[in-house]
Design an enzyme around this catalytic site. Structure first.
Site, PDB file in Angstrom:
ATOM      1  N   ASP A  33       0.895  -1.178  -0.152  1.00 45.49           N
ATOM      2  CA  ASP A  33       0.055   0.002  -0.124  1.00 45.49           C
ATOM      3  C   ASP A  33       0.896   1.251   0.013  1.00 45.49           C
ATOM      4  O   ASP A  33       2.327   0.899   0.203  1.00 45.49           O
ATOM      5  CB  ASP A  33      -1.059  -0.008   1.256  1.00 45.49           C
ATOM      6  N   ASP A  80       0.013   5.073   1.228  1.00 47.08           N
ATOM      7  CA  ASP A  80      -0.474   6.082   2.209  1.00 47.08           C
ATOM      8  C   ASP A  80      -0.204   5.173   3.731  1.00 47.08           C
ATOM      9  O   ASP A  80      -0.736   4.348   3.806  1.00 47.08           O
ATOM     10  CB  ASP A  80      -1.503   6.758   2.237  1.00 47.08           C
TER      11      ASP A  80
END
Length: 224
Positions: free
Chosen positions: A8, A10
């Site tokens: 991922d 963020d």
């Protein structure tokens, strides 16, 4: 040995969560809704439109805005967020990430990105690591937001690896659920992610040795 590691963005690669919060807070205030950073935790890992719907529900204003108005609000949030990215530097990369990316690359294991952020390429470029990724799933083509596994499955397909041969890394509960649903092995970064197969306190603990030990231990369990 696993064939790929899918990240991922963020909260895993870069510390941009606060920038999202500031943009959403400004938009929410404009329509009479107050949100704080605790509520912002609920928005981690989900799409822009899903985030907006949660904010409207939180403020008791669900159903009060037309689809066009919702698109305008989401667009305003994105404009504010993109403006804030102008100040983003390599210093925003979380501890240990540059090193673990290099270690994964040195081991000839593929690296993918599964971020719902439409600004992911801009962020990776600003961090100077766009070239570290073999494939980045296109968030604009994803129909179902996390916890649906679609984006992680898309990343695996783009890397040409089976999900069962890949490790996914997330910092959000919805993201960990998505990894698990994709039949990948999940690594959760941060608190409240007990449903991850491996939970780490921070990215500082995310090393090549950590990943290989984790994979070996899970493989041994399956053999037994």
């Amino acid at each position: 040995m696993f064939s790929a590691v899918v990240f991922d963005l963020d909260g895993v690669i870069a510390d941009t969560a606060h920038l999202h919060f500031l943009a959403w807070r400004s938009v929410a205030q404009g329509i009479g809704i107050t949100i704080d950073e605790r509520f912002n935790e609920e928005l981690k890992g989900i799409s822009r439109m899903d985030s907006l719907q949660r904010i409207l529900r939180h403020g008791g204003k669900e159903g009060e805005f037309t689809d066009r108005q919702c698109l305008a609000l989401a667009g305003k949030k994105n404009d504010l967020y993109v403006q804030s990215l102008a100040s983003l530097t390599q210093a925003a990369m979380l501890p240990g990430i540059r090193e673990v990316l290099a270690e994964i690359r040195a081991a000839n294991v593929k690296i993918g990105l599964a971020s719902v952020s439409l600004n992911a390429p801009v962020i990776l470029h600003a961090l100077g690591i766009l070239g570290a990724f073999d494939f980045c799933a296109d968030a604009s083509r994803i129909l179902c937001s996390k916890p649906d596994p679609e984006i992680f499955l898309a990343a695996c397909a783009g890397l040409n690896v089976r999900p069962e041969e890949a490790i996914g890394i997330e910092d959000a509960a919805a993201g960990v659920e998505a990894i698990n649903a994709a039949c990948m092995l999940s690594v959760g970064i941060g608190p409240g992610l007990s449903h991850a197969a491996l939970q780490l306190h921070s990215t500082r603990e995310l090393t090549w040795k950590c990943l290989t030990d984790f994979w070996a231990s899970r493989s041994a369990l399956e053999r037994n």
